[in-house]
Design an enzyme around this catalytic site. Structure first.
Site, PDB file in Angstrom:
ATOM      1  N   HIS A 163      16.074 -25.084 -13.269  1.00  0.00           N
ATOM      2  CA  HIS A 163      17.393 -24.563 -12.918  1.00  0.00           C
ATOM      3  C   HIS A 163      17.533 -24.319 -11.424  1.00  0.00           C
ATOM      4  O   HIS A 163      18.573 -24.578 -10.817  1.00  0.00           O
ATOM      5  CB  HIS A 163      17.636 -23.287 -13.700  1.00  0.00           C
ATOM      6  CG  HIS A 163      19.080 -22.969 -13.846  1.00  0.00           C
ATOM      7  ND1 HIS A 163      19.531 -21.809 -14.401  1.00  0.00           N
ATOM      8  CD2 HIS A 163      20.188 -23.656 -13.492  1.00  0.00           C
ATOM      9  CE1 HIS A 163      20.857 -21.792 -14.397  1.00  0.00           C
ATOM     10  NE2 HIS A 163      21.276 -22.895 -13.848  1.00  0.00           N
ATOM     11  N   GLU A 166      18.023 -27.595  -9.839  1.00  0.00           N
ATOM     12  CA  GLU A 166      19.380 -28.095 -10.095  1.00  0.00           C
ATOM     13  C   GLU A 166      20.342 -27.637  -9.003  1.00  0.00           C
ATOM     14  O   GLU A 166      21.177 -28.402  -8.519  1.00  0.00           O
ATOM     15  CB  GLU A 166      19.863 -27.610 -11.459  1.00  0.00           C
ATOM     16  CG  GLU A 166      21.297 -27.934 -11.771  1.00  0.00           C
ATOM     17  CD  GLU A 166      21.970 -26.857 -12.581  1.00  0.00           C
ATOM     18  OE1 GLU A 166      23.089 -26.446 -12.198  1.00  0.00           O
ATOM     19  OE2 GLU A 166      21.394 -26.417 -13.584  1.00  0.00           O
ATOM     20  N   HIS A 167      20.228 -26.385  -8.606  1.00  0.00           N
ATOM     21  CA  HIS A 167      21.102 -25.874  -7.548  1.00  0.00           C
ATOM     22  C   HIS A 167      20.680 -26.363  -6.175  1.00  0.00           C
ATOM     23  O   HIS A 167      21.510 -26.640  -5.315  1.00  0.00           O
ATOM     24  CB  HIS A 167      21.094 -24.353  -7.570  1.00  0.00           C
ATOM     25  CG  HIS A 167      21.959 -23.770  -8.636  1.00  0.00           C
ATOM     26  ND1 HIS A 167      23.040 -22.979  -8.354  1.00  0.00           N
ATOM     27  CD2 HIS A 167      21.916 -23.875  -9.972  1.00  0.00           C
ATOM     28  CE1 HIS A 167      23.626 -22.617  -9.493  1.00  0.00           C
ATOM     29  NE2 HIS A 167      22.951 -23.144 -10.478  1.00  0.00           N
ATOM     30  N   GLU A 241      17.941 -20.190  -3.066  1.00  0.00           N
ATOM     31  CA  GLU A 241      18.278 -20.549  -4.444  1.00  0.00           C
ATOM     32  C   GLU A 241      17.278 -20.051  -5.470  1.00  0.00           C
ATOM     33  O   GLU A 241      17.531 -20.122  -6.660  1.00  0.00           O
ATOM     34  CB  GLU A 241      18.394 -22.071  -4.573  1.00  0.00           C
ATOM     35  CG  GLU A 241      19.453 -22.682  -3.687  1.00  0.00           C
ATOM     36  CD  GLU A 241      20.833 -22.171  -4.008  1.00  0.00           C
ATOM     37  OE1 GLU A 241      21.095 -21.850  -5.193  1.00  0.00           O
ATOM     38  OE2 GLU A 241      21.649 -22.069  -3.083  1.00  0.00           O
ATOM     39  N   ARG A 682      43.605 -30.070 -44.856  1.00  0.00           N
ATOM     40  CA  ARG A 682      43.786 -31.331 -45.592  1.00  0.00           C
ATOM     41  C   ARG A 682      44.933 -32.170 -45.033  1.00  0.00           C
ATOM     42  O   ARG A 682      44.886 -33.399 -45.077  1.00  0.00           O
ATOM     43  CB  ARG A 682      44.046 -31.022 -47.070  1.00  0.00           C
ATOM     44  CG  ARG A 682      42.801 -30.597 -47.830  1.00  0.00           C
ATOM     45  CD  ARG A 682      43.123 -29.804 -49.071  1.00  0.00           C
ATOM     46  NE  ARG A 682      44.116 -30.470 -49.927  1.00  0.00           N
ATOM     47  CZ  ARG A 682      44.852 -29.840 -50.849  1.00  0.00           C
ATOM     48  NH1 ARG A 682      44.719 -28.534 -51.003  1.00  0.00           N
ATOM     49  NH2 ARG A 682      45.694 -30.514 -51.590  1.00  0.00           N
TER      50      ARG A 682
END
Length: 1033
Positions: A163, A166-167, A241, A682
């Site tokens: 994570h 990712e940043h 980060e 339905r």
């Protein structure tokens, strides 16, 4: 050692949800969101974490208010029926270094899909060609922590590397050496999607745009970012980060984390890809770099292209990057191993931090969870499980959902039902708001209900309704504002990431038809009972998670963290402390120093000439205003009927959300609510009812409406309007027990919203202090509504007759023909066919309201207010009405507002201040200009940033390129034809003049924060009496 753990979110829309299953039966928590959150700290680089959970469909950081314009634009619909099949060509693919593995025409999405493999690296590519102008690119890497470390129960790999990385990769790259090219893309792109997100075993980087030049710009920035990021050479990015902590809804967030650890003790899902707060500080920069080198490699990549662009150009772009690498063993090292099934059930009891208010004995949560198999399932079994999931939980009438809520043992459902986005599927169900003595009763009720359903089966009507709902959803292929190509990518990647057939999840026709035939031949009981028994009842891999409220847990955890910090500080020499202070100042200076003009010019952007303009057309028929949108919708007819609710009395306003729910979830004289829900399932693709409020520019009185929305296949439009008439006129408000459930569910939802979406609560509260529309909206969705629900719950039994009569009075005040509006979207022939059914529906409505109009002029007192909740992060808002300061609306306001958010607030509130989000919003209807922060460690400091905005604008010096980028980025947010002429944007003078009116927010604005008691007390000590304090939860 003052300081904060610094954070920058990837965008104002950082949570993405899309099921890998072939349909979405209900809006429930699903995918892991892309959220690195932060925790207030005194040492910037020392401590923190991010938590993970399945998130509901796209979570944005925007207030829940009507913005920009009151639009009845149609929903996104299917691609055109005759796509032009395009192929990069065998010779071109060969020349560019790709082998063509397979090709398939996928009729379900009217696309030609080709599977390529890059010869040199083994990178896998799917190229999907069709006539969808919303082009999508995505690159996905398998990013699990090493299995061997999990097996020895080492928590090292809960450091959150996937994570954090990712940043970090979007913080500059080889070709784009800015601090944040991502922010520059947000400023000057027409993107329809720009984000990244992390799963427990993979990381995805998708982009989308309808403009080809813009699309290829985005693709190039993302490819350079993932393969050649600056962060692996820049320790300061790692500091910025790396370490953050946040907790949203404590019970549910912790429950999910505990659940994964308990369900998957022996494989990668047993550790936290987002990070464990006790482990994250152990992450080293060397480990961070090594993880990128190993997993962010073409050999470990799955790459997706989709849309109407040139397939050959896709391969040319990829070849330029992929050819720079050699093959890597990463695919073998990143492969996820299956968790072996337990021989005995497991029970886990954990505590979560809870506020001191209320009855803690009734704040327990229990969730029963199963790992359904020891490996992936075949598509037909997955489809059957998804069908079963919808039967059990998909609608208010679904038996497992209904029985749990009707039991009175809890306030709301928890658990996402079937979750199948990981290697092995799971099933989870439970309740929150449970009394301590009722925990075992909830478990018993879940098991007994499942046993009863296995024994007796489902009704024919329930099966038919589910089948129609699922099939309608599949054929409609309506992803709303979410790019359709990204939805398909996420479906495909769910198999592809585990080395299975990437096309299989996209082809539902055969397995669906097979399932329908099997149900018709053998009966639904023969299909679903074995599934319930095998995968749930007789499955020993069951984990029961009980979460117990603990009002002292947060303070204990904080004390423990402070003790760790104190020990670290005690072991630091004076030289160490001096170096820390120097490094902190150096990082802050880097964050606040603008990128050079040369670096800014490296990020590609569009010119104004690249932007097309499109007109829109509406019509009117039959005496009542009817808007017609002639669009290809794959034979689906969409309808909205809009009713004026200005005749509703002031004292009944807060009942409107419950009134809307009652219409859909109570029965008529001839049908109970189960039968009514099944009939809707339905005959239609769904019916919804909800209120809408908006200010009207230049007027005090607001626009207040109730919207009834429905959709059906063209052959069932008559059924749709008959059912809408039945719901509006025949539903009876007589079922007290059902209404009690609505109140409990609404209260639980509001409590969750206050905890997790404090920025929305603050925004609504500020609006309520500044205009009538805001007051009405806040009465139905804010703190005032939560207070109303708490009071209503106490007096339901005693006042039911009065409440029932009030609901009936609302009906008579709203549903009448005079002044209503009908909005229809379909192909022309279906619009014409629908006219007679619309006319009949309108004729059956009363001609006018049976009550007088009741104009509302209410507002909350314009005082600064602190909503105090148990939290470790704050949501800080400030707003004022700039029309009252004399501002005349200009198109430049859109550009300036976006520019402030992407520069001044981004740098000062997010990057330097450490908040997860910082943004502003201008409501052109009311004139309210508002600032908001999201998960913010600060309070008064953030308000100082807001108040400095006018000075920032006055000192601004923008060149033509920056102005053009700001204009283009704004057009990406608002349809071009809704904007004034772009010439009105292109003056720096507009920015300077806006500074003068924005001073009104500084001098006369109101402040609302949702914050911790400690921070509010500190603020009121620093500025005596600054906040009126209101305790919630």
């Amino acid at each position: 050692m003052e300081g904060v753990a610094l954070l920058r979110s990837l965008s104002t829309c950082s949570s993405v949800t899309c099921r890998r299953l072939l349909f979405q039966p209900k809006n429930r928590p699903r995918l892991i969101s892309s959220r690195i959150h932060r925790y207030k700290q005194q040492v910037q680089f020392l401590y923190g974490s991010s938590t993970r959970r399945w998130q509901p469909a796209t979570t944005t950081f925007q207030p829940m208010r009507l913005r920009k314009s009151l639009s009845f634009a149609p929903s996104a619909v299917s691609t055109s029926p005759h796509p032009a099949a395009r192929d990069a060509g065998h010779d071109i693919a060969e020349k560019l270094g790709f082998d063509k593995i397979s090709e398939q025409f996928i009729s379900e999405c009217k696309s030609t899909a080709i599977f390529y493999k890059h010869k040199k690296t083994g990178a896998e590519v799917i190229s999907v060609s069709n006539d969808d102008e919303n082009k999508v690119f995505g690159i996905v890497f398998r990013t699990p922590p090493p299995l061997e470390q999990v097996l020895i129960n080492c928590r090292k790999d809960s450091t959150g590397i996937p994570h954090i990385l990712e940043h970090s990769v979007l913080c500059g790259s080889r070709k784009y050496p800015l601090k944040e090219p991502f922010v520059e893309l947000l400023k000057g792109s027409l993107n329809t999607f720009l984000n990244a997100f992390t799963y427990p075993d993979r990381t995805c980087y998708p982009v989308a745009s309808t403009n080809a030049k813009d699309f290829y710009n985005l693709v190039d920035v993302y490819l350079d970012a993932v393969f050649f990021p600056k962060c692996v050479e820049d320790f300061q990015t790692f500091q910025q980060e790396g370490w953050h902590y946040e907790l949203n809804d404590p019970a549910e967030e912790l429950s999910f984390k505990v659940l994964l650890q308990a369900l998957f003790p022996e494989n990668t899902y047993g550790v936290d890809s987002g990070g464990d707060p006790k482990v994250i500080p152990k992450l080293t920069f060397e480990e961070f770099k090594e993880f990128h080198q190993k997993y962010y490699h073409p050999s470990n990549a799955r790459i997706w292209f989709y849309g109407d662009d040139d397939p050959a150009e896709r391969l040319r772009i990829l070849s330029a990057y992929l050819d720079q690498f050699e093959a890597s063993p990463a695919p073998n090292e990143s492969r996820v191993k299956a968790q072996k099934l337990f021989k005995e059930p497991v029970r886990v009891v954990e505590k979560y931090p809870a506020g001191e208010g209320g009855d803690l004995k009734k704040k327990h949560m229990v969730c029963v969870n199963w790992l359904l198999s020891d490996g992936p399932l075949d598509l037909e079994t997955e489809l059957t499980l998804g069908f079963l999931d919808h039967l059990l939980l998909g609608t208010p009438a679904s038996p497992l959902r209904r029985i749990l809520l009707e039991s009175g043992l809890g306030d709301a459902i928890v658990g996402g039902g079937v979750e199948d986005e990981l290697l092995q599927p799971q099933f989870s169900i439970g309740l929150k708001g449970v009394a301590q003595d009722d925990i075992n009763k909830v478990e018993e009720l879940i098991m007994n209900t499942l046993k009863s359903l296995a024994k007796d089966g489902f009704t024919t009507e329930a099966v038919e309704a589910s089948m129609n709902t699922i099939e309608f959803s599949l054929r409609e292929n309506n992803t709303g504002s979410f790019p359709r190509g990204l939805s398909l990518m996420l479906r495909s990647i769910g198999k592809w990431i585990y080395d299975r057939d990437p096309f299989e999840p996209l082809t539902y026709e055969k397995p669906l038809q097979s399932l329908k035939e099997r149900i018709a031949k053998e009966g639904s009981k023969a299909v679903f009972t074995p599934i319930i028994e095998k995968y749930i009842l007789n499955n020993s891999h069951r984990v029961t998670v009980e979460m117990q409220p603990d009002p002292d847990k947060a303070s204990r955890d904080e004390a423990e963290e402070k003790e760790i910090l104190q020990k670290v500080k005690a072991n630091m020499t004076e030289e160490d402390l001096a170096e820390l202070a120097r490094a902190t100042q150096e990082l802050r200076l880097k964050q606040e120093t603008p990128d050079s003009p040369e670096a800014l010019r490296s990020v590609p952007s569009l010119s104004l000439q690249d932007i097309p303009k499109k007109p829109t057309h509406i019509g009117e028929v039959n005496g009542v205003k009817v808007l017609h949108h002639d669009l290809f919708t794959n034979d689906v007819v969409y309808s909205e009927v809009v009713f004026d609710m200005s005749a509703v009395k002031r004292e009944l306003i807060q009942l409107i959300p419950l009134f809307c729910q009652s219409l859909l979830e109570m029965g008529t004289k001839d049908m109970d609510f189960v039968q009514l829900n099944q009939l809707i399932g339905r005959k239609t693709g769904g019916i919804s009812i909800y209120p809408l409020t908006s200010s009207v520019r230049g007027k005090v009185d607001p626009c207040t409406r109730i919207i009834v929305r429905g959709k059906a296949m063209s052959g069932k439009v008559e059924d749709l309007f008959n059912l809408m008439n039945c719901i509006l006129q025949d539903v009876q408000f007589t079922d007290l027990q059902r209404f009690k459930q609505f109140v409990s569910q609404s209260k639980a939802r509001m409590e969750s919203r206050v905890r997790g979406s404090g920025h929305g609560i603050a925004a609504a509260r500020m609006d309520a202090k500044l205009n009538v529309a805001g007051w009405i909206s806040e009465q139905m969705s804010g703190i005032s509504y939560l207070n109303f629900l708490e009071d209503l719950e106490k007096r339901l039994d005693q006042n039911w007759d009065e409440i029932s009569s009030s609901l009936e009075e609302i009906r008579k005040s709203v549903f009448y023909r005079e002044g209503c509006l009908v909005n229809m979207t379909a192909e022309e022939k279906n619009l014409n066919h629908s006219t007679k059914f619309v006319a009949k529906f309108l004729d059956l409505l009363p001609s006018s309201a049976s009550t007088e109009l009741h104009p509302l002029r209410n507002q909350l007192p314009p005082v600064n207010e602190a909503i105090v909740i148990p939290t470790q992060v704050n949501y800080v808002g400030k707003a004022g009405n700039i029309y009252e300061a004399g501002y005349q609306l200009s198109g430049s306001a859109y550009v300036i507002s976006k520019y402030i958010g992407n520069t001044w607030l981004w740098d000062r509130v997010r990057v330097s201040g450490g908040a997860y989000g910082g943004f502003c919003d201008f409501d052109t209807h009311s004139g309210v200009f508002s600032y908001l922060s999201y998960r913010d460690p600060n309070l008064l400091k953030t308000l100082e940033v807001y108040d400095g905005t006018a000075s920032f604008l006055r000192e601004l010096d923008l060149d033509d390129d920056s102005l053009t980028k700001a204009i283009i980025g704004t057009i990406g947010d608002v349809d071009a034809y809704q904007l004034p002429d772009a010439k009105g944007y292109s003056r720096l003078k507009d920015f300077k003049e806006f500074a003068d009116v924005i001073e009104a927010v500084k001098d006369k604005g109101v402040v609302v924060v949702v914050a911790s008691p400690e921070d509010v007390n500190a603020a009121n000590e620093e500025k005596s009496g600054f906040f009126d304090v209101k305790k919630v939860l």
